[in-house]
Design a protein around this motif. Sequence first.
Motif, PDB file in Angstrom:
ATOM      1  N   LEU A 188       0.860  -1.053  -0.041  1.00 31.87           N
ATOM      2  CA  LEU A 188       0.036   0.149   0.067  1.00 31.87           C
ATOM      3  C   LEU A 188       0.750   1.225  -0.107  1.00 31.87           C
ATOM      4  O   LEU A 188       0.419   2.259  -0.464  1.00 31.87           O
ATOM      5  N   THR A 189       1.962   1.051   0.482  1.00 31.37           N
ATOM      6  CA  THR A 189       2.807   2.217   0.639  1.00 31.37           C
ATOM      7  C   THR A 189       3.530   2.793  -0.564  1.00 31.37           C
ATOM      8  O   THR A 189       3.672   3.887  -0.936  1.00 31.37           O
ATOM      9  N   ASN A 190       3.337   1.956  -1.695  1.00 35.69           N
ATOM     10  CA  ASN A 190       3.911   2.170  -2.944  1.00 35.69           C
ATOM     11  C   ASN A 190       2.796   2.863  -3.775  1.00 35.69           C
ATOM     12  O   ASN A 190       3.009   3.357  -4.848  1.00 35.69           O
ATOM     13  N   LEU A 191       1.526   2.636  -3.258  1.00 33.58           N
ATOM     14  CA  LEU A 191       0.532   3.293  -4.042  1.00 33.58           C
ATOM     15  C   LEU A 191       0.101   4.789  -3.906  1.00 33.58           C
ATOM     16  O   LEU A 191       0.659   5.520  -3.198  1.00 33.58           O
ATOM     17  N   SER A 192      -0.293   5.409  -5.252  1.00 36.06           N
ATOM     18  CA  SER A 192      -0.519   6.807  -4.919  1.00 36.06           C
ATOM     19  C   SER A 192      -1.721   7.195  -4.178  1.00 36.06           C
ATOM     20  O   SER A 192      -2.535   6.571  -3.767  1.00 36.06           O
ATOM     21  N   ASP A 193      -1.736   8.581  -3.932  1.00 30.57           N
ATOM     22  CA  ASP A 193      -2.767   9.028  -3.031  1.00 30.57           C
ATOM     23  C   ASP A 193      -4.130   8.819  -3.652  1.00 30.57           C
ATOM     24  O   ASP A 193      -5.091   8.378  -2.666  1.00 30.57           O
ATOM     25  N   LYS A 194      -4.360   9.031  -4.773  1.00 32.30           N
ATOM     26  CA  LYS A 194      -5.608   8.685  -5.525  1.00 32.30           C
ATOM     27  C   LYS A 194      -6.224   7.379  -5.202  1.00 32.30           C
ATOM     28  O   LYS A 194      -7.133   7.203  -5.038  1.00 32.30           O
ATOM     29  N   GLU A 195      -5.237   6.371  -5.411  1.00 31.59           N
ATOM     30  CA  GLU A 195      -5.442   5.121  -5.360  1.00 31.59           C
ATOM     31  C   GLU A 195      -5.763   4.569  -3.915  1.00 31.59           C
ATOM     32  O   GLU A 195      -6.741   3.890  -3.805  1.00 31.59           O
TER      33      GLU A 195
END
Lengths: 191, 374
Positions: A5-12
């Motif tokens: 999850l830490t690699n995901l963008s804010d939007k995601e």
Amino acid sequence: MQQQLTNLSDKELISRARRQNDREAEGVLMERYSHLLVAVTMPQLHKDSSLDPSTIFPVLLQRLSASLKTQTIYKASEWILHIQKGFLGKPEKNTPFYPSREVRDLLHIENLVDKATNNVIDSNELMLRLEQAMDRLHDEEKTLLKQFYLENKSFADLSAITGQPRDKVRAQLKSAKGKLAKLFMNQGYVK
Amino acid sequence: MLSNNKHKNDKVLKIFSSIRCLNKDQFPRYMDGRLTDIEKHLVEQHLADCDLCYNALLALEKEDDQDKYQDLTYKLQRFVRNSIQPVSHVQKVAQYTRKEKAKEHLLLYFWLLAFIGLGIGSVYVLEGHIRNQPPPVRYVAAVTPSREPSAAETSTPAPAATPPVVTPVNNTQPEVSTPNPIQLPDAPLATTTATTTTPGSVPVDSAAIKKAAALKAQQRKATADSLARIRRAQMLQNQQDSVRREAEKAKEAEKNKKEKEEEEKKSQKQENTTETNPEPAKKETPPPAALNSDEYLYKAAMGFQQQGNYGEAIDRYRKLESVSSGRYQEMARYQIAVCYRSKGQMGKARRMFREVVRMDGAMKNSAQLALDAM
């Protein structure tokens, strides 16, 4: 899971927290902005000694969590600052967040640029349109933008050239970029 | 010139490149001036846009107690982790249980539907089976026709009793066969009464049901056997009748011959004694004898035809045809045609019918009709 999850963008993360009611995604988002939240809140904590960080932050997080599920968020930073300011300014009032037009335009152009990086035709067209929009700006704004973005000059260099403090230089840069975005967005109508 | 232009153009896009917010380590490094030029420029690009980061930077620059900031940040992050992780774990468990329950429900519905479907199907099949099965009333119906042939059997001996020429073997067979069909109707009746009485006295028992089923099967077998026997007896009776008739005819023919011989003798005597009108007597006697023999042959052949022995019947008719002339020849030919027709040899039958028509006798019309019908 946390690592992924830490690699995901804010939007995601926002969409996950909303659609799937994923508390973990919400937690990752809060954790990502926690240091900024603390830093922004520090002056208020110093000013008002009655404010207890152990009670303020949980309540602030709750408010953020509640607004995350209901409100439209284009930029997480803008949304967090709005909620934080609203909470500390009027804690009894739950001020709703409406994303600004400028931010929406900026985000739109950023997305266009992102998409155009792999497409030469698109990127060329985008560059042409941006240059056209730049030509419509005032000379001062144009030079400021060129110096900062194209010539890689820092805030300190710019403030030394213009003789203005950093805050003002930053504000000028921000307004010039906003104008450019507006001109770029309105180009379609001008044509 | 071109490359320079392109270089500039590329940089124009940089104005709108999206850069993430500053992380926890970048702030002190930026403030201390420990970032590389590119990194510093990227940070400043972002700071130009992002109010949150710029406000945070300003606050941190003013903040004297950096440890407090670090401590508060650490605490907040831990709080976030602690408050959200258990909840997320509980959520996951709840989601899992929900999924499992949904699966179980689906399975349950599936099996329920499957059983209902099976039940409906089996009921349908059973109904169909019951519909196709002969109803129990048919036992009576199956027995009653057996009585008719038995009655026929009983009635047939009456004409058979009048003629004295009956072989003892033939007589015994119908006697053996007749009691069975008469006894049989009683047996199913008795069993039906037994089956009707049992449910009243004794509760439904599988053994009793099995017994009843076995009895029913036996009754069915018995009725079928009796019917077969009756048929066989009928066939035998028919054969006997034909044989008897033949015997009668033979006797009659012998009698006739004897009479003729006697008459001839008498006439010879008369001739000897008084020679007056011998011709008319001679003329009168031979035709009836010929007729009688023709009739006998014709009837014998007819008997074979009735039994279904067409080959034998045809042979007989042929003999008759070769021997006799006139009406019996025509009739014999007609019957040969009929025999061929019933044998399925249509070509031969047609030929024979045509011959009959060509003969232009009494059977012409019927032969013509048969030809038209073929």
